[in-house]
Design a protein around this motif. Structure first.
Motif, mmCIF file in Angstrom:
data_model
loop_
_atom_site.group_PDB
_atom_site.id
_atom_site.type_symbol
_atom_site.label_atom_id
_atom_site.label_comp_id
_atom_site.label_asym_id
_atom_site.label_seq_id
_atom_site.Cartn_x
_atom_site.Cartn_y
_atom_site.Cartn_z
ATOM 1 N N GLU A 143 3.276 17.660 0.746
ATOM 2 C CA GLU A 143 3.794 16.331 1.027
ATOM 3 C C GLU A 143 3.283 15.985 2.372
ATOM 4 O O GLU A 143 3.025 16.549 3.023
ATOM 5 N N ALA A 156 5.154 3.502 -3.137
ATOM 6 C CA ALA A 156 4.710 4.714 -3.427
ATOM 7 C C ALA A 156 4.296 4.902 -4.742
ATOM 8 O O ALA A 156 4.517 3.976 -5.649
ATOM 9 N N PRO A 157 3.235 5.656 -4.842
ATOM 10 C CA PRO A 157 2.433 5.588 -6.239
ATOM 11 C C PRO A 157 3.354 6.169 -7.258
ATOM 12 O O PRO A 157 4.338 6.971 -7.016
ATOM 13 N N ASN A 168 -7.552 13.694 -5.263
ATOM 14 C CA ASN A 168 -6.849 13.483 -4.144
ATOM 15 C C ASN A 168 -7.466 13.496 -2.836
ATOM 16 O O ASN A 168 -8.006 14.463 -2.588
ATOM 17 N N ARG A 390 -1.790 9.102 0.215
ATOM 18 C CA ARG A 390 -1.654 8.423 -0.959
ATOM 19 C C ARG A 390 -2.757 7.547 -1.505
ATOM 20 O O ARG A 390 -3.566 6.913 -0.605
#
Length: 407
Positions: A143, A156-157, A168, A390
């Motif tokens: 996180e 937020a995705p 990512n 993100r």
């Protein structure tokens, strides 16, 4: 030997020869009383003659070396012109519609990459053998951490569907060792699915190298890093992102052209990207890779070498190429017995050329302490692990909502 040096060297040889003749004449005509004087003249003239001969040889070798360098520069200039013409041709082709054959080729490449990804996921989901029951399980995705993760705005995705793979972007803090503050970041890629499994950067790039997909992943990492870097540099204009690159990316003319096109498109943040290559890979480049490296250097890109070993390193040539950072493993700085004199001289030479020393993969306080004596920057698990960015990082809120609507 050049023409203007010929009279000088003739003068240096004529006078000693004349002195030798005079000494011989004194010995023959004047008799024993001038033998000592004749011997002194003879010895002095012989020394001058030897010195002149040595100087002639050295000047001749130096002149041959200069001519070879001029030939190399002319050859490099010719290659530069050829490379520029190829770049222009690539730009022209880029503006034309993509042929159907290229579309099929890209589809095949993506299919191959997806198969590699699925195999990697199967390896991760496969249970450990009985003798390895204490092996560490793959950790869940990290996180964002407020201290080291760039603050970005936007929604937020949405959760990723199970079984769907996603690349990512991860950022590892690069810390200034004297203050302990995060000054730059190092970009990494991780591949995750909806079940919490993750293929980390090292394993992902190893499989990509084996499957021939490393150039495409490197270009994708640059494309993902650009908007994040733009957002970060709004608050800290001096911040940089180190982007590790593979040897195959430079050896592929098409992917190297795409990389240069990205730098031209994102010119406002291109100066903040540091392209990081392994020294071993740089030494094994083929002619196409050397040409693409020269193109990258001429574009003004900042380069870095990782996994560096001091022996035989030409700092002046690296500086001219655009290398501004050298990254060493911790044991290269201090293997336990303290740094040697060669390392101290190397650090002084690097600082004189404004090349920064980085120590990577720092895991212990002892390694951090040793690195801080000679290096300005460091990174590794001791400071902070890489943190996930993100997918909408660096995108304006309105653009992020539009992208979500389109998806």
């Amino acid at each position: 030997m050049s023409r203007h040096m010929v009279p000088v060297m003739l003068g240096l040889t004529v006078f000693p020869l004349a002195a030798i003749g005079i000494a011989a004449y004194l010995v023959v005509s004047a008799g024993p009383q001038l033998t000592a004087v004749a011997g002194a003249i003879l010895l002095l003239s012989c020394c001058i003659l030897v010195a002149a001969t040595v100087a002639m040889v050295k000047l001749s070798r130096h002149e041959d070396w200069l001519w070879s360098q001029q030939d190399a520069l002319r050859d490099l200039a010719g290659k530069s012109e050829e490379a520029l013409s190829r770049i222009a041709a690539i730009e022209i082709r880029g503006k034309e519609p993509m042929p159907a054959g290229r579309v099929d080729e890209m589809a095949m490449e993506m299919g191959a990459l997806r198969r590699e990804v699925r195999e990697a996921m199967k390896d991760l989901r496969r249970p450990a053998p009985p003798h390895d029951r204490h092996a560490e399980a793959p950790p869940p995705p990290l996180e964002p951490e407020a201290t080291h993760e760039p603050e970005v705005q936007g929604p937020a995705p949405a959760p990723m569907p199970a079984g769907r793979e996603q690349l990512n972007l991860m950022l590892e803090p690069v810390v200034e060792l004297s203050t302990g503050t995060t000054t730059h970041y190092r970009a990494l890629l991780a591949l995750a699915d909806g079940r919490g499994n993750m293929v980390r950067h090292e394993e992902l790039m190893q499989k990509a190298d084996q499957g021939g997909m490393r150039p495409a992943l490197d270009v994708r990492m640059v494309r993902m890093s650009a908007p994040v870097l733009r957002r970060l540099r709004q608050r800290n204009p001096g911040l940089r992102i180190f982007v590790p690159m593979g040897r195959a990316t430079l050896s592929t003319l098409e992917e190297a052209g795409r990389l240069l096109a990205l730098l031209q498109r994102d010119g406002d943040v291109a100066s903040g990207m540091v392209f990081e290559f392994a020294q071993q890979d740089l030494g094994r480049l083929d002619p196409a890779g050397i040409e693409n490296l020269a193109r990258l250097a001429r574009s003004g890109a900042t380069l870095a070498l990782r996994d560096v070993y001091v022996g035989g390193l030409d700092l002046a040539a690296l500086r001219q190429l655009g290398v501004r950072f050298l990254s060493f493993p911790p044991h290269a700085v201090d293997a336990g017995s303290g740094p040697n004199s060669n390392w101290n001289d190397f650090v002084k030479s690097a600082k004189a050329l404004q090349i920064q020393i980085v120590v990577g993969d720092i895991k212990t306080p002892q390694q951090a302490t040793a690195a801080s004596k000679f290096s300005r920057y460091g990174h590794g698990p001791f400071f902070a692990p890489p943190r996930k960015v993100r997918p909408d990082a660096g995108v304006a809120p309105s653009a992020a909502r539009s992208a979500a609507d389109v998806a």
